[in-house]
Design a protein around this motif. Sequence first.
Motif, PDB file in Angstrom:
ATOM      1  N   ALA A  59     -53.867 -25.322  54.959  1.00  0.00           N
ATOM      2  CA  ALA A  59     -53.371 -25.910  53.510  1.00  0.00           C
ATOM      3  C   ALA A  59     -53.317 -27.649  53.685  1.00  0.00           C
ATOM      4  O   ALA A  59     -53.472 -28.346  52.911  1.00  0.00           O
ATOM      5  N   PHE A  60     -52.782 -27.974  54.669  1.00  0.00           N
ATOM      6  CA  PHE A  60     -52.843 -29.371  55.136  1.00  0.00           C
ATOM      7  C   PHE A  60     -54.337 -29.963  55.137  1.00  0.00           C
ATOM      8  O   PHE A  60     -54.512 -31.063  54.401  1.00  0.00           O
ATOM      9  N   GLU A  61     -55.343 -29.274  55.686  1.00  0.00           N
ATOM     10  CA  GLU A  61     -56.609 -29.634  55.504  1.00  0.00           C
ATOM     11  C   GLU A  61     -56.947 -29.719  54.223  1.00  0.00           C
ATOM     12  O   GLU A  61     -57.982 -30.488  53.777  1.00  0.00           O
TER      13      GLU A  61
ATOM     14  N   LYS B 136     -39.063 -10.125  53.901  1.00  0.00           N
ATOM     15  CA  LYS B 136     -39.152 -10.309  52.572  1.00  0.00           C
ATOM     16  C   LYS B 136     -37.915 -11.652  52.030  1.00  0.00           C
ATOM     17  O   LYS B 136     -38.291 -12.295  50.975  1.00  0.00           O
ATOM     18  N   ASP B 137     -36.978 -11.743  52.669  1.00  0.00           N
ATOM     19  CA  ASP B 137     -35.791 -12.844  52.150  1.00  0.00           C
ATOM     20  C   ASP B 137     -36.486 -14.062  52.669  1.00  0.00           C
ATOM     21  O   ASP B 137     -35.618 -15.118  52.071  1.00  0.00           O
ATOM     22  N   LEU B 138     -37.309 -14.371  53.458  1.00  0.00           N
ATOM     23  CA  LEU B 138     -37.857 -15.898  53.435  1.00  0.00           C
ATOM     24  C   LEU B 138     -39.300 -15.849  53.114  1.00  0.00           C
ATOM     25  O   LEU B 138     -39.893 -16.945  53.081  1.00  0.00           O
ATOM     26  N   ARG B 139     -39.862 -14.800  52.565  1.00  0.00           N
ATOM     27  CA  ARG B 139     -41.204 -14.977  52.146  1.00  0.00           C
ATOM     28  C   ARG B 139     -41.497 -16.053  51.007  1.00  0.00           C
ATOM     29  O   ARG B 139     -42.552 -16.791  51.187  1.00  0.00           O
ATOM     30  N   GLY B 140     -40.646 -16.276  50.014  1.00  0.00           N
ATOM     31  CA  GLY B 140     -40.983 -17.174  49.016  1.00  0.00           C
ATOM     32  C   GLY B 140     -40.805 -18.532  49.812  1.00  0.00           C
ATOM     33  O   GLY B 140     -41.945 -19.289  49.236  1.00  0.00           O
ATOM     34  N   GLY B 141     -39.945 -18.919  50.598  1.00  0.00           N
ATOM     35  CA  GLY B 141     -39.868 -20.410  51.218  1.00  0.00           C
ATOM     36  C   GLY B 141     -41.078 -20.612  52.037  1.00  0.00           C
ATOM     37  O   GLY B 141     -41.588 -21.659  51.849  1.00  0.00           O
ATOM     38  N   LEU B 142     -41.317 -19.582  52.967  1.00  0.00           N
ATOM     39  CA  LEU B 142     -42.606 -19.752  53.705  1.00  0.00           C
ATOM     40  C   LEU B 142     -43.773 -19.747  53.023  1.00  0.00           C
ATOM     41  O   LEU B 142     -44.714 -20.627  53.429  1.00  0.00           O
ATOM     42  N   THR B 143     -44.104 -18.979  52.005  1.00  0.00           N
ATOM     43  CA  THR B 143     -45.180 -19.138  51.288  1.00  0.00           C
ATOM     44  C   THR B 143     -45.364 -20.360  50.490  1.00  0.00           C
ATOM     45  O   THR B 143     -46.668 -21.113  50.531  1.00  0.00           O
ATOM     46  N   THR B 144     -44.269 -20.999  50.162  1.00  0.00           N
ATOM     47  CA  THR B 144     -44.215 -22.470  49.549  1.00  0.00           C
ATOM     48  C   THR B 144     -44.662 -23.403  50.421  1.00  0.00           C
ATOM     49  O   THR B 144     -45.147 -24.583  49.977  1.00  0.00           O
ATOM     50  N   ALA B 145     -44.513 -23.219  51.652  1.00  0.00           N
ATOM     51  CA  ALA B 145     -45.011 -24.289  52.709  1.00  0.00           C
ATOM     52  C   ALA B 145     -46.434 -24.569  52.420  1.00  0.00           C
ATOM     53  O   ALA B 145     -47.166 -25.691  52.792  1.00  0.00           O
ATOM     54  N   ASN B 146     -47.281 -23.701  52.074  1.00  0.00           N
ATOM     55  CA  ASN B 146     -48.456 -23.816  51.644  1.00  0.00           C
ATOM     56  C   ASN B 146     -48.911 -24.975  50.748  1.00  0.00           C
ATOM     57  O   ASN B 146     -49.548 -25.819  50.916  1.00  0.00           O
ATOM     58  N   GLN B 147     -48.166 -25.096  49.623  1.00  0.00           N
ATOM     59  CA  GLN B 147     -48.135 -26.384  48.817  1.00  0.00           C
ATOM     60  C   GLN B 147     -47.670 -27.438  49.381  1.00  0.00           C
ATOM     61  O   GLN B 147     -48.023 -28.529  48.867  1.00  0.00           O
ATOM     62  N   LEU B 148     -46.656 -27.292  49.841  1.00  0.00           N
ATOM     63  CA  LEU B 148     -45.896 -28.564  50.658  1.00  0.00           C
ATOM     64  C   LEU B 148     -46.810 -29.141  51.671  1.00  0.00           C
ATOM     65  O   LEU B 148     -46.998 -30.346  51.362  1.00  0.00           O
ATOM     66  N   MET B 149     -47.745 -28.396  52.210  1.00  0.00           N
ATOM     67  CA  MET B 149     -48.698 -28.786  53.322  1.00  0.00           C
ATOM     68  C   MET B 149     -49.823 -29.565  52.224  1.00  0.00           C
ATOM     69  O   MET B 149     -50.410 -30.560  52.754  1.00  0.00           O
ATOM     70  N   VAL B 150     -50.330 -29.064  51.508  1.00  0.00           N
ATOM     71  CA  VAL B 150     -51.377 -29.590  50.538  1.00  0.00           C
ATOM     72  C   VAL B 150     -50.773 -30.845  49.959  1.00  0.00           C
ATOM     73  O   VAL B 150     -51.513 -31.991  49.828  1.00  0.00           O
TER      74      VAL B 150
END
Length: 462
Positions: free
Chosen positions: A32-34, A142-156
Amino acid sequence: MGTEIEASLLPPQERESIKMVLLGTFVAVCGAFEYGISVGYSSPTEDAIISDLGLSLSQYSVFGSILTIGGMVGAISSGRIADLLGRKGAMATSAAICIVGWIAIAFSKAAWVLDLGRLAGGFGVGVFSYVVPVYVAEIAPKDLRGGLTTANQLMVALGSSIAYLVGQFVTWRVLALVGIVPCIVQVIGLFFIPESPRWLAKVGRQADFESALRKLRGKDANISQEESEIKDYTELQSLLPKTRIQDLFQKKYAHSVIVGVGLMVFQQFGGANAIVFYASNIFVSAGFSSGKVGSIAVAIIQVPITLLGAILLDKSGRKPLLMVAAAGTCLGCLLAGTSFLFKAQHWATKAVPALNLTGILVFTAFYSLGMGAIPWVMMSEIFPINIKGIAGSLVTLVNWFGSWAVTYSYNYLESWSAAGTFYIYSAVSAVAIVFVLKLVPETRARTLEEIQSSMASLGIFS
């Protein structure tokens, strides 16, 4: 990240088990950073590349926009590549292609080499844009999935901001070599993280599936229930015939496909990439002497607000945050459009630049809060494993097509009416609020299998 804060509060044995999930997430979001660096690269390098290679403005426009063409090709291929090679294999392939692309750009002496490098990079990040959030969603509790997946957009957001800021101090060839760094980090990191357990279960690698799940949940964790749920769901899906593109239009998949495609349409046609690609021009058109200050402000605001969105996602839920974000982007475009209306009508002309900057920053803040990240989170959650590859490719293709359409059409729309252009973007966000309210399910704190089963049984046409 908010998930790191939460992880620090867990008991010692659970903190130990979450380390591999965090490592896997970090390695994946290097892609995502790339993606972010690739998107942000063309803005600070425009004048230097045109001067050094003797390009015309139209030739540089081809270079800038061909990334989205490569992204569309990568999107079409992404699901099949991820299903065939696995999530790790797809990331390794994408990283290798991006490295080749950056080397071609860094050492190019002619426009066609420059364009081929950009096209290759677009293909690589097109695959990344699908496989990164999918991999993170498939390894996360499941309780951390949303925040971790949002790291994708954070790195973009972080990648594009760094590309813009570093590009002010280094040559365009050096900046291209900087783009190789996250790919190298990812390729090395892939040797230390497990493959997605859900993909391993799908392809029948039972021993590897159990080993990967154990690494992700910890040696002392009780994984029997999660293991059983994944195996049962995968076995059920394996009884279904091989998915073709036309199968996505079956009644049982209609809800998930409409939600996945719809969120990407609203994300892109709300004007995000018009603002990203043309921020400097927008600020100058509104009366600023230079677009640099406004562009830097946009770059700076993205990262902390995206981080806030990551923290809120698993606390407030996807649906409320999406509605708030859509309302905010609607307001931001409304303010920006009004600034251009005031300028055209010669009303309060001294206030026009400040009103325009406020509108763009409001849009950027709320886009970063939810509209940028949550559609990707939802895409990784809502599709059953048997159609995830082909449905993910479709959704990613829609995203890249929207990116191309908005960036290509902006100058034509702006020459027609700058105010009208932003009012159109505002209207798109307003419709998005209704779409989310009526059709988008809440997926917070539910397993992927629970989400997909409920969507199939409670479809919009049932």
